[in-house]
Design a protein around this motif. Sequence first.
Motif, PDB file in Angstrom:
ATOM      1  N   ALA A 227       0.870  -1.172   0.000  1.00  0.00           N
ATOM      2  CA  ALA A 227       0.000   0.000   0.000  1.00  0.00           C
ATOM      3  C   ALA A 227       0.909   1.224   0.000  1.00  0.00           C
ATOM      4  N   ALA A 228       0.705   2.122  -0.973  1.00  0.00           N
ATOM      5  CA  ALA A 228       1.528   3.332  -1.088  1.00  0.00           C
ATOM      6  C   ALA A 228       0.656   4.558  -0.896  1.00  0.00           C
ATOM      7  N   ARG A 229       1.204   5.527  -0.152  1.00  0.00           N
ATOM      8  CA  ARG A 229       0.462   6.776   0.081  1.00  0.00           C
ATOM      9  C   ARG A 229       1.445   7.931   0.147  1.00  0.00           C
ATOM     10  N   HIS A 230       1.160   8.983  -0.617  1.00  0.00           N
ATOM     11  CA  HIS A 230       1.981  10.189  -0.571  1.00  0.00           C
ATOM     12  C   HIS A 230       1.424  11.091   0.511  1.00  0.00           C
ATOM     13  N   GLU A 231       2.260  11.402   1.492  1.00  0.00           N
ATOM     14  CA  GLU A 231       1.864  12.273   2.587  1.00  0.00           C
ATOM     15  C   GLU A 231       2.586  13.607   2.441  1.00  0.00           C
ATOM     16  N   ALA A 232       2.376  14.498   3.379  1.00  0.00           N
ATOM     17  CA  ALA A 232       2.898  15.857   3.287  1.00  0.00           C
ATOM     18  C   ALA A 232       4.386  15.923   2.961  1.00  0.00           C
ATOM     19  N   SER A 233       5.205  15.196   3.704  1.00  0.00           N
ATOM     20  CA  SER A 233       6.646  15.336   3.492  1.00  0.00           C
ATOM     21  C   SER A 233       7.340  14.024   3.161  1.00  0.00           C
ATOM     22  N   LEU A 234       6.555  12.978   2.869  1.00  0.00           N
ATOM     23  CA  LEU A 234       7.181  11.697   2.557  1.00  0.00           C
ATOM     24  C   LEU A 234       6.244  10.798   1.775  1.00  0.00           C
TER      25      LEU A 234
ATOM     26  N   ARG B 298      20.793   0.580  -3.844  1.00  0.00           N
ATOM     27  CA  ARG B 298      21.280   0.515  -5.222  1.00  0.00           C
ATOM     28  C   ARG B 298      20.227   0.931  -6.241  1.00  0.00           C
ATOM     29  N   ALA B 299      18.950   0.694  -5.938  1.00  0.00           N
ATOM     30  CA  ALA B 299      17.885   1.025  -6.896  1.00  0.00           C
ATOM     31  C   ALA B 299      17.518   2.507  -6.873  1.00  0.00           C
ATOM     32  N   MET B 300      17.547   3.105  -5.699  1.00  0.00           N
ATOM     33  CA  MET B 300      17.081   4.482  -5.550  1.00  0.00           C
ATOM     34  C   MET B 300      18.186   5.475  -5.880  1.00  0.00           C
ATOM     35  N   TYR B 301      17.786   6.689  -6.170  1.00  0.00           N
ATOM     36  CA  TYR B 301      18.746   7.754  -6.462  1.00  0.00           C
ATOM     37  C   TYR B 301      19.488   8.157  -5.188  1.00  0.00           C
ATOM     38  N   PRO B 302      20.719   8.624  -5.307  1.00  0.00           N
ATOM     39  CA  PRO B 302      21.535   8.931  -4.124  1.00  0.00           C
ATOM     40  C   PRO B 302      20.956   9.984  -3.178  1.00  0.00           C
ATOM     41  N   HIS B 303      20.117  10.885  -3.666  1.00  0.00           N
ATOM     42  CA  HIS B 303      19.565  11.918  -2.788  1.00  0.00           C
ATOM     43  C   HIS B 303      18.373  11.437  -1.949  1.00  0.00           C
ATOM     44  N   VAL B 304      17.907  10.231  -2.188  1.00  0.00           N
ATOM     45  CA  VAL B 304      16.740   9.695  -1.487  1.00  0.00           C
ATOM     46  C   VAL B 304      17.149   9.151  -0.123  1.00  0.00           C
ATOM     47  N   ARG B 305      16.308   9.427   0.873  1.00  0.00           N
ATOM     48  CA  ARG B 305      16.507   8.895   2.223  1.00  0.00           C
ATOM     49  C   ARG B 305      15.330   7.989   2.561  1.00  0.00           C
ATOM     50  N   ILE B 306      15.642   6.811   3.083  1.00  0.00           N
ATOM     51  CA  ILE B 306      14.625   5.798   3.339  1.00  0.00           C
ATOM     52  C   ILE B 306      14.688   5.368   4.793  1.00  0.00           C
TER      53      ILE B 306
ATOM     54  N   ALA C 191      10.597   1.287  15.395  1.00  0.00           N
ATOM     55  CA  ALA C 191       9.331   1.996  15.546  1.00  0.00           C
ATOM     56  C   ALA C 191       9.143   3.029  14.437  1.00  0.00           C
ATOM     57  N   GLU C 192       7.909   3.160  13.992  1.00  0.00           N
ATOM     58  CA  GLU C 192       7.583   4.106  12.925  1.00  0.00           C
ATOM     59  C   GLU C 192       7.874   5.547  13.321  1.00  0.00           C
ATOM     60  N   ASP C 193       7.552   5.926  14.553  1.00  0.00           N
ATOM     61  CA  ASP C 193       7.774   7.316  14.959  1.00  0.00           C
ATOM     62  C   ASP C 193       9.258   7.679  14.931  1.00  0.00           C
ATOM     63  N   GLU C 194      10.138   6.723  15.241  1.00  0.00           N
ATOM     64  CA  GLU C 194      11.583   6.981  15.149  1.00  0.00           C
ATOM     65  C   GLU C 194      12.002   7.234  13.704  1.00  0.00           C
ATOM     66  N   ALA C 195      11.461   6.453  12.791  1.00  0.00           N
ATOM     67  CA  ALA C 195      11.783   6.625  11.372  1.00  0.00           C
ATOM     68  C   ALA C 195      11.275   7.966  10.854  1.00  0.00           C
ATOM     69  N   ILE C 196      10.065   8.330  11.245  1.00  0.00           N
ATOM     70  CA  ILE C 196       9.500   9.612  10.807  1.00  0.00           C
ATOM     71  C   ILE C 196      10.309  10.768  11.380  1.00  0.00           C
ATOM     72  N   ASP C 197      10.697  10.671  12.645  1.00  0.00           N
ATOM     73  CA  ASP C 197      11.539  11.719  13.236  1.00  0.00           C
ATOM     74  C   ASP C 197      12.839  11.864  12.455  1.00  0.00           C
ATOM     75  N   TRP C 198      13.486  10.755  12.136  1.00  0.00           N
ATOM     76  CA  TRP C 198      14.750  10.770  11.382  1.00  0.00           C
ATOM     77  C   TRP C 198      14.551  11.409  10.011  1.00  0.00           C
TER      78      TRP C 198
ATOM     79  N   VAL D  27      13.762  15.307  10.507  1.00  0.00           N
ATOM     80  CA  VAL D  27      14.957  16.077  10.850  1.00  0.00           C
ATOM     81  C   VAL D  27      15.832  16.245   9.620  1.00  0.00           C
ATOM     82  N   ARG D  28      16.044  15.182   8.884  1.00  0.00           N
ATOM     83  CA  ARG D  28      16.856  15.248   7.671  1.00  0.00           C
ATOM     84  C   ARG D  28      16.226  16.184   6.652  1.00  0.00           C
ATOM     85  N   HIS D  29      14.907  16.085   6.498  1.00  0.00           N
ATOM     86  CA  HIS D  29      14.202  16.909   5.515  1.00  0.00           C
ATOM     87  C   HIS D  29      14.258  18.382   5.908  1.00  0.00           C
ATOM     88  N   SER D  30      14.053  18.677   7.201  1.00  0.00           N
ATOM     89  CA  SER D  30      14.085  20.064   7.673  1.00  0.00           C
ATOM     90  C   SER D  30      15.474  20.662   7.505  1.00  0.00           C
TER      91      SER D  30
END
Length: 127
Positions: free
Chosen positions: A6-13, A71-79, A107-114, A117-120
């Motif tokens: 299931a894929a969903r585009h949210e505000a910043s991710l 290897r599949a994603m572009y270097p500027h992408v953070r996952i 935990a999901e909240d840890e990933a979202i925080d990471w 922070v990186r995005h900001s």
Amino acid sequence: MNLVVAARHEASLMRFVVEGRWHSGDALKLAYFIKAAVARVREDQVLVDLRRVKTPPGAEGKFLICDRLRRAMYPHVRIGLVSNPELVEPERLPEDLHCAEVAVFRAEDEAIDWLTVRHSAAAHHPR
């Protein structure tokens, strides 16, 4: 691929929730599925939730998804990958490897925080 995504585009991710039984070859297929979806929305912050993925009985080894995503994603992408760390391969990388950044979280909240922070930081300090 034996997984339901299931894929969903949210505000910043871009968020991917994956479930089903993991089989050999699913990592590469999933990585390219995610790459295509992310390219359509031009997002560089990605959350992949593998907590609902199960290994088949008697299966051994790791999912190998981190390597395939890097290897599949572009270097500027953070996952931010949400998973049991024992199910994915270690995060050790050569210093000179030019690839997407992948971090594993329990935990999901840890990933979202990471990701947030990186995005900001990137928004405040453009290159």
